[in-house]
Each structure stands twice: as structure tokens, then as C-alpha cells.
Design an enzyme around this catalytic site. Sequence first.
Site, PDB file in Angstrom:
ATOM      1  N   HIS A  25       2.091  -0.018   8.243  1.00 47.68           N
ATOM      2  CA  HIS A  25       1.995   0.934   7.131  1.00 47.68           C
ATOM      3  C   HIS A  25       0.613   1.554   7.102  1.00 47.68           C
ATOM      4  CE1 HIS A  25       0.992  -3.090   5.670  1.00 47.68           C
ATOM      5  NE2 HIS A  25       0.112  -2.507   4.866  1.00 47.68           N
ATOM      6  N   ASP A  80       1.599   2.073  -3.995  1.00 47.41           N
ATOM      7  CA  ASP A  80       1.211   0.673  -3.857  1.00 47.41           C
ATOM      8  C   ASP A  80       1.303  -0.017  -5.220  1.00 47.41           C
ATOM      9  OD1 ASP A  80      -0.672  -0.939  -1.528  1.00 47.41           O
ATOM     10  OD2 ASP A  80      -0.594  -1.757  -3.559  1.00 47.41           O
ATOM     11  N   VAL A 103       1.258  -7.555   4.782  1.00 44.91           N
ATOM     12  CA  VAL A 103       2.689  -7.263   4.959  1.00 44.91           C
ATOM     13  C   VAL A 103       2.871  -6.816   6.407  1.00 44.91           C
ATOM     14  CG1 VAL A 103       4.655  -5.867   4.251  1.00 44.91           C
ATOM     15  CG2 VAL A 103       2.973  -6.596   2.535  1.00 44.91           C
TER      16      VAL A 103
HETATM   17  P1  AMP Z   1      -1.859  -4.700   3.772  1.00 47.75           P
HETATM   18  O1  AMP Z   1      -2.773  -5.675   3.123  1.00 47.75           O
HETATM   19  O2  AMP Z   1      -2.533  -3.645   4.584  1.00 47.75           O
HETATM   20  O3  AMP Z   1      -0.753  -5.411   4.547  1.00 47.75           O
HETATM   21  O4  AMP Z   1      -1.175  -3.894   2.601  1.00 47.75           O
HETATM   22  C1  AMP Z   1      -0.055  -4.345   1.913  1.00 47.75           C
HETATM   23  C2  AMP Z   1       0.006  -3.577   0.642  1.00 47.75           C
HETATM   24  O5  AMP Z   1       1.319  -3.665   0.126  1.00 47.75           O
HETATM   25  C3  AMP Z   1      -0.938  -4.075  -0.455  1.00 47.75           C
HETATM   26  O6  AMP Z   1      -1.832  -3.025  -0.826  1.00 47.75           O
HETATM   27  C4  AMP Z   1       0.009  -4.469  -1.580  1.00 47.75           C
HETATM   28  O7  AMP Z   1      -0.517  -4.183  -2.855  1.00 47.75           O
HETATM   29  C5  AMP Z   1       1.243  -3.654  -1.266  1.00 47.75           C
HETATM   30  N1  AMP Z   1       2.499  -4.176  -1.779  1.00 47.75           N
HETATM   31  C6  AMP Z   1       2.954  -5.444  -1.677  1.00 47.75           C
HETATM   32  N2  AMP Z   1       4.166  -5.540  -2.239  1.00 47.75           N
HETATM   33  C7  AMP Z   1       4.489  -4.306  -2.696  1.00 47.75           C
HETATM   34  C8  AMP Z   1       5.614  -3.765  -3.369  1.00 47.75           C
HETATM   35  N3  AMP Z   1       6.671  -4.521  -3.705  1.00 47.75           N
HETATM   36  N4  AMP Z   1       5.598  -2.445  -3.698  1.00 47.75           N
HETATM   37  C9  AMP Z   1       4.536  -1.685  -3.375  1.00 47.75           C
HETATM   38  N5  AMP Z   1       3.448  -2.132  -2.733  1.00 47.75           N
HETATM   39  C10 AMP Z   1       3.422  -3.433  -2.400  1.00 47.75           C
END
Ligand code: AMP
Length: 114
Positions: A100, A30, A96
Site C-alpha cells: 500500500h 487511514d 499490514v
Molecule cells: P503500514 O504500517 O505501512 O503497514 O500501514 C498500515 C496502515 O493501515 C496504518 O497507517 C493503519 O492505521 C492502517 N489501517 C489498519 N487497519 C485499517 C483499517 N481497518 N482501515 C483503514 N486503515 C487501516
Amino acid sequence: MSDTIFGKIIRREIPADIVYEDNELIAFKDISPQAPVHVLFVPKTPIATLNDVAPAQAELVGKLFLAAAAYARREGFADDGYRCVINCNSHGGQTVFQLHLHLLAGQALRGGFA
Ligand code: AMP
């Protein structure tokens, strides 16, 4: 394939610290870790949220958890323990919209869910 930021990672259009990949899923660190270990396990097939998982995709969801457990064993923290979380939609804190699984570890995590 998904056009979320995770789709771009899967297609190698943007960089990520990838720690595992097979035909069905990818795992990467992350970008904003909430614990010393914070890895995301993402199916390669586009599924926006947990609400969108079809019964035929149940095995794929199971594989996210098994991949997380295998990573924990490989990295040596399986016995100490870890937390797996899937956020769904706004009240779940999902940002996102590609399904996941968060794997959090590396310290005793706080209890509670809010
Ligand atoms: P959620 O809030 O459950 O949708 O989790 C999305 C996660 O994706 C968050 O913990 C972000 O920090 C992570 N995230 C967003 N963009 C990226 C990226 N480019 N690479 C790695 N993690 C990311």
C-alpha cells in the site's frame, strides 16, 4: 485475494471510508490518520511487500502513485503538495502485509525520515 485486513476491505467484509476504486486498486482513508489527509492506495492483487513486486507488476505500482496524484488534484491540494510513502517490512514500519501507498497531506509535513 489477500487475507489481510485490506483484503477484507476490498471484499467489503469490513467497512472503510473508500474514496476511489477501479479494477486494479482501491483507496480508503487511514483509520489512524497521521496528517489531516491520510489515504491508502492498495492494489487488489495480493502483494505482501514492495520486495514481492514482480517486474511485470511495475505498471501497477506506477498506478498507485498516479491514483494518489489524481486524488490530490481532485481534492485541490496537489499544488500545496503531499507525501507518498511505502513502508517495507519491520525496519520500514510495515504492519499490514498487503502492498500500500500512504498519501499524506493537508499541512506542511515534517522533514526527516526517522
Ligand atoms: P503500514 O504500517 O505501512 O503497514 O500501514 C498500515 C496502515 O493501515 C496504518 O497507517 C493503519 O492505521 C492502517 N489501517 C489498519 N487497519 C485499517 C483499517 N481497518 N482501515 C483503514 N486503515 C487501516
